[in-house]
Design a protein around this motif. Structure first.
Motif, PDB file in Angstrom:
ATOM      1  N   SER A 233       0.954  -1.754  -0.160  1.00 32.02           N
ATOM      2  CA  SER A 233      -0.183  -0.146   0.546  1.00 32.02           C
ATOM      3  C   SER A 233       0.782   0.990   0.108  1.00 32.02           C
ATOM      4  CB  SER A 233      -1.103   0.465   1.185  1.00 32.02           C
ATOM      5  OG  SER A 233      -1.304   0.965   1.283  1.00 32.02           O
ATOM      6  N   LEU A 234       1.686   1.073   0.766  1.00 35.14           N
ATOM      7  CA  LEU A 234       2.915   2.497   0.849  1.00 35.14           C
ATOM      8  C   LEU A 234       3.341   2.931  -0.706  1.00 35.14           C
ATOM      9  CD1 LEU A 234       3.921   4.257   2.428  1.00 35.14           C
ATOM     10  CD2 LEU A 234       5.953   2.817   2.967  1.00 35.14           C
ATOM     11  N   ALA A 235       3.680   1.805  -1.096  1.00 34.06           N
ATOM     12  CA  ALA A 235       4.775   1.315  -2.725  1.00 34.06           C
ATOM     13  C   ALA A 235       3.915   2.112  -3.129  1.00 34.06           C
ATOM     14  CB  ALA A 235       4.954   0.329  -3.116  1.00 34.06           C
ATOM     15  N   ALA A 236       2.121   1.544  -3.745  1.00 33.17           N
ATOM     16  CA  ALA A 236       1.656   2.717  -4.330  1.00 33.17           C
ATOM     17  C   ALA A 236       0.773   3.769  -4.102  1.00 33.17           C
ATOM     18  CB  ALA A 236      -0.303   1.132  -4.486  1.00 33.17           C
ATOM     19  N   HIS A 237       1.156   4.272  -3.156  1.00 31.58           N
ATOM     20  CA  HIS A 237       0.729   5.689  -2.331  1.00 31.58           C
ATOM     21  C   HIS A 237       2.931   6.258  -2.774  1.00 31.58           C
ATOM     22  CE1 HIS A 237      -0.139   9.178   0.015  1.00 31.58           C
ATOM     23  NE2 HIS A 237       1.153   8.920   1.293  1.00 31.58           N
ATOM     24  N   ASN A 238       3.790   6.019  -2.194  1.00 27.01           N
ATOM     25  CA  ASN A 238       4.542   6.449  -2.379  1.00 27.01           C
ATOM     26  C   ASN A 238       6.333   5.655  -2.331  1.00 27.01           C
ATOM     27  OD1 ASN A 238       7.196   7.743  -1.920  1.00 27.01           O
ATOM     28  ND2 ASN A 238       6.281  10.119  -0.465  1.00 27.01           N
ATOM     29  N   PRO A 239       6.300   5.385  -3.579  1.00 28.88           N
ATOM     30  CA  PRO A 239       7.491   4.166  -4.018  1.00 28.88           C
ATOM     31  C   PRO A 239       8.904   4.224  -3.076  1.00 28.88           C
ATOM     32  CG  PRO A 239       6.207   5.155  -5.906  1.00 28.88           C
ATOM     33  CD  PRO A 239       5.814   5.534  -5.309  1.00 28.88           C
ATOM     34  N   ARG A 240       8.892   5.942  -3.212  1.00 27.84           N
ATOM     35  CA  ARG A 240      10.103   6.249  -2.794  1.00 27.84           C
ATOM     36  C   ARG A 240      10.588   5.638  -1.213  1.00 27.84           C
ATOM     37  NH1 ARG A 240      10.980  12.048  -2.434  1.00 27.84           N
ATOM     38  NH2 ARG A 240      10.214  12.050  -0.260  1.00 27.84           N
ATOM     39  N   LEU A 241       9.036   6.232  -0.065  1.00 26.28           N
ATOM     40  CA  LEU A 241       9.613   6.393   0.960  1.00 26.28           C
ATOM     41  C   LEU A 241       8.627   3.923   1.126  1.00 26.28           C
ATOM     42  CD1 LEU A 241       6.209   8.532   2.397  1.00 26.28           C
ATOM     43  CD2 LEU A 241       8.329   8.395   2.589  1.00 26.28           C
ATOM     44  N   ALA A 242       8.410   3.514   0.402  1.00 19.84           N
ATOM     45  CA  ALA A 242       8.055   2.067   0.746  1.00 19.84           C
ATOM     46  C   ALA A 242       9.833   1.828   0.358  1.00 19.84           C
ATOM     47  CB  ALA A 242       7.385   1.469  -0.107  1.00 19.84           C
ATOM     48  N   GLU A 243      10.806   2.165  -0.482  1.00 23.42           N
ATOM     49  CA  GLU A 243      11.964   2.215  -0.568  1.00 23.42           C
ATOM     50  C   GLU A 243      12.975   2.625   0.993  1.00 23.42           C
ATOM     51  OE1 GLU A 243      15.778   2.488  -3.123  1.00 23.42           O
ATOM     52  OE2 GLU A 243      14.254   3.799  -3.039  1.00 23.42           O
ATOM     53  N   VAL A 244      12.386   3.377   1.451  1.00 29.59           N
ATOM     54  CA  VAL A 244      13.415   4.114   2.610  1.00 29.59           C
ATOM     55  C   VAL A 244      12.435   3.083   3.924  1.00 29.59           C
ATOM     56  CG1 VAL A 244      13.694   5.452   4.344  1.00 29.59           C
ATOM     57  CG2 VAL A 244      13.831   5.973   2.027  1.00 29.59           C
ATOM     58  N   PHE A 245      11.409   2.492   4.140  1.00 28.27           N
ATOM     59  CA  PHE A 245      10.946   1.523   5.314  1.00 28.27           C
ATOM     60  C   PHE A 245      11.903   0.518   4.565  1.00 28.27           C
ATOM     61  CE2 PHE A 245       8.043  -1.283   6.291  1.00 28.27           C
ATOM     62  CZ  PHE A 245       8.410  -1.223   7.891  1.00 28.27           C
ATOM     63  N   ALA A 246      12.447  -0.425   3.443  1.00 26.60           N
ATOM     64  CA  ALA A 246      12.545  -1.466   3.393  1.00 26.60           C
ATOM     65  C   ALA A 246      13.860  -1.024   3.881  1.00 26.60           C
ATOM     66  CB  ALA A 246      12.763  -2.077   1.736  1.00 26.60           C
ATOM     67  N   LEU A 247      14.775  -0.681   2.675  1.00 21.42           N
ATOM     68  CA  LEU A 247      16.214  -0.501   3.068  1.00 21.42           C
ATOM     69  C   LEU A 247      16.912   0.111   4.808  1.00 21.42           C
ATOM     70  CD1 LEU A 247      17.007   1.614   0.525  1.00 21.42           C
ATOM     71  CD2 LEU A 247      17.958  -0.493   0.493  1.00 21.42           C
ATOM     72  N   LYS A 248      15.802   1.086   5.694  1.00 20.13           N
ATOM     73  CA  LYS A 248      15.734   0.954   6.771  1.00 20.13           C
ATOM     74  C   LYS A 248      15.557  -0.138   8.235  1.00 20.13           C
ATOM     75  CE  LYS A 248      16.913   4.376  10.341  1.00 20.13           C
ATOM     76  NZ  LYS A 248      17.790   4.964  10.298  1.00 20.13           N
ATOM     77  N   PHE A 249      14.117  -1.031   7.473  1.00 23.85           N
ATOM     78  CA  PHE A 249      13.694  -1.759   8.469  1.00 23.85           C
ATOM     79  C   PHE A 249      13.857  -3.090   8.075  1.00 23.85           C
ATOM     80  CE2 PHE A 249       9.703  -4.676   9.506  1.00 23.85           C
ATOM     81  CZ  PHE A 249       9.544  -4.179  10.704  1.00 23.85           C
ATOM     82  N   PHE A 250      14.343  -3.652   7.758  1.00 23.23           N
ATOM     83  CA  PHE A 250      14.918  -4.962   6.959  1.00 23.23           C
ATOM     84  C   PHE A 250      16.066  -4.540   6.441  1.00 23.23           C
ATOM     85  CE2 PHE A 250      10.086  -5.152   5.141  1.00 23.23           C
ATOM     86  CZ  PHE A 250       9.876  -6.381   6.125  1.00 23.23           C
ATOM     87  N   VAL A 251      16.821  -4.392   5.853  1.00 21.80           N
ATOM     88  CA  VAL A 251      18.509  -4.379   5.304  1.00 21.80           C
ATOM     89  C   VAL A 251      18.997  -4.098   6.584  1.00 21.80           C
ATOM     90  CG1 VAL A 251      20.242  -4.084   3.493  1.00 21.80           C
ATOM     91  CG2 VAL A 251      17.353  -4.339   2.822  1.00 21.80           C
ATOM     92  N   GLY A 252      18.198  -2.486   7.456  1.00 29.03           N
ATOM     93  CA  GLY A 252      18.923  -2.767   8.500  1.00 29.03           C
ATOM     94  C   GLY A 252      19.794  -1.490   8.354  1.00 29.03           C
ATOM     95  N   LEU A 253      19.556  -0.514   7.609  1.00 29.32           N
ATOM     96  CA  LEU A 253      20.937   0.590   7.308  1.00 29.32           C
ATOM     97  C   LEU A 253      20.428   1.916   8.355  1.00 29.32           C
ATOM     98  CD1 LEU A 253      19.818   1.052   3.408  1.00 29.32           C
ATOM     99  CD2 LEU A 253      22.003  -0.296   4.360  1.00 29.32           C
ATOM    100  N   SER A 254      21.752   2.246   8.431  1.00 30.66           N
ATOM    101  CA  SER A 254      21.908   3.826   9.388  1.00 30.66           C
ATOM    102  C   SER A 254      21.536   4.636   8.429  1.00 30.66           C
ATOM    103  CB  SER A 254      23.319   3.510   9.458  1.00 30.66           C
ATOM    104  OG  SER A 254      23.911   3.949   8.544  1.00 30.66           O
ATOM    105  N   ASP A 255      21.217   5.490   8.862  1.00 27.71           N
ATOM    106  CA  ASP A 255      20.798   6.992   8.356  1.00 27.71           C
ATOM    107  C   ASP A 255      21.922   7.514   7.754  1.00 27.71           C
ATOM    108  OD1 ASP A 255      18.661   7.201   9.529  1.00 27.71           O
ATOM    109  OD2 ASP A 255      19.562   8.838  10.857  1.00 27.71           O
TER     110      ASP A 255
END
Length: 191
Positions: free
Chosen positions: A137-159
């Motif tokens: 749903s987030l990806a449909a609404h805003n793909p950039r935010l979905a990518e940020v979420f995945a990179l931070k939440f799942f991949v665990g990237l630091s800021d």
């Protein structure tokens, strides 16, 4: 990625570029550098999405390896490659959860008695599917935010790693993370 791996990120980015230039060995070299990171991402996915002990981290990594091999030529840099790997692992776990949920609802077997373990598996599968729906749903609404979420939440990237991966300023990356988290949280609370 864990701290101190920024040099490895540069090496992987170079291997992605070498592959694009025709170096057929670049994929295997990149995966060798990424293997520990892929295991960490798979473990994180399993933990964050209700990891079931019957789905092993190694199995997720091996299946993701095959998907990653097909998509490697499309990667732009190491962050993009990790994002592709993360998406592949999430897809594997979601497919597994759907199959488990179908099995618990009858599937092809005769189900005689609902045990406590069966209820736990169904609840975990439901949680995995809800999180996946929220991200989609987030990806449909805003793909950039979905990518940020995945990179931070799942991949665990630091800021700082998120800044390098997205090309955004640190403040923008932090704002995007807060917006993505808020969206996912609101989506899950409405369900």
């Amino acid at each position: 990625m864990q701290r101190g791996h920024l040099a490895k990120v540069a090496d992987i980015t170079e291997l992605v570029r070498a592959h694009a230039a025709g170096n057929t060995n670049a994929y295997d070299q990149a995966i060798e550098l990424l293997y520990a990171e892929l295991r960490r991402i798979a473990h994180r996915h399993r933990a964050r999405m209700g990891g079931n002990p019957t789905l092993q981290t190694t199995a997720v990594v091996n299946e993701a390896y095959m998907k990653l091999k097909r998509a490697f030529g499309n990667a732009e840099n190491s962050a993009h490659l990790l994002n592709i790997a993360s998406r592949a692992m999430r897809q594997i776990i979601v497919d597994y959860a759907r199959a488990r949920k179908a099995d618990k609802r009858g599937g092809s077997a005769v189900h005689v008695e609902l045990k406590e373990h069966d209820q736990t598996v169904e609840n975990e599968a439901e949680q995995v599917l809800l999180i996946d729906d929220a991200i989609n749903s987030l990806a449909a609404h805003n793909p950039r935010l979905a990518e940020v979420f995945a990179l931070k939440f799942f991949v665990g990237l630091s800021d700082d790693e998120l800044v390098a991966a997205t090309g955004a300023t640190k403040r923008t990356a932090q704002r995007d993370w807060m917006k993505a988290r808020a969206y996912i949280g609101e989506y899950l609370s409405d369900v």
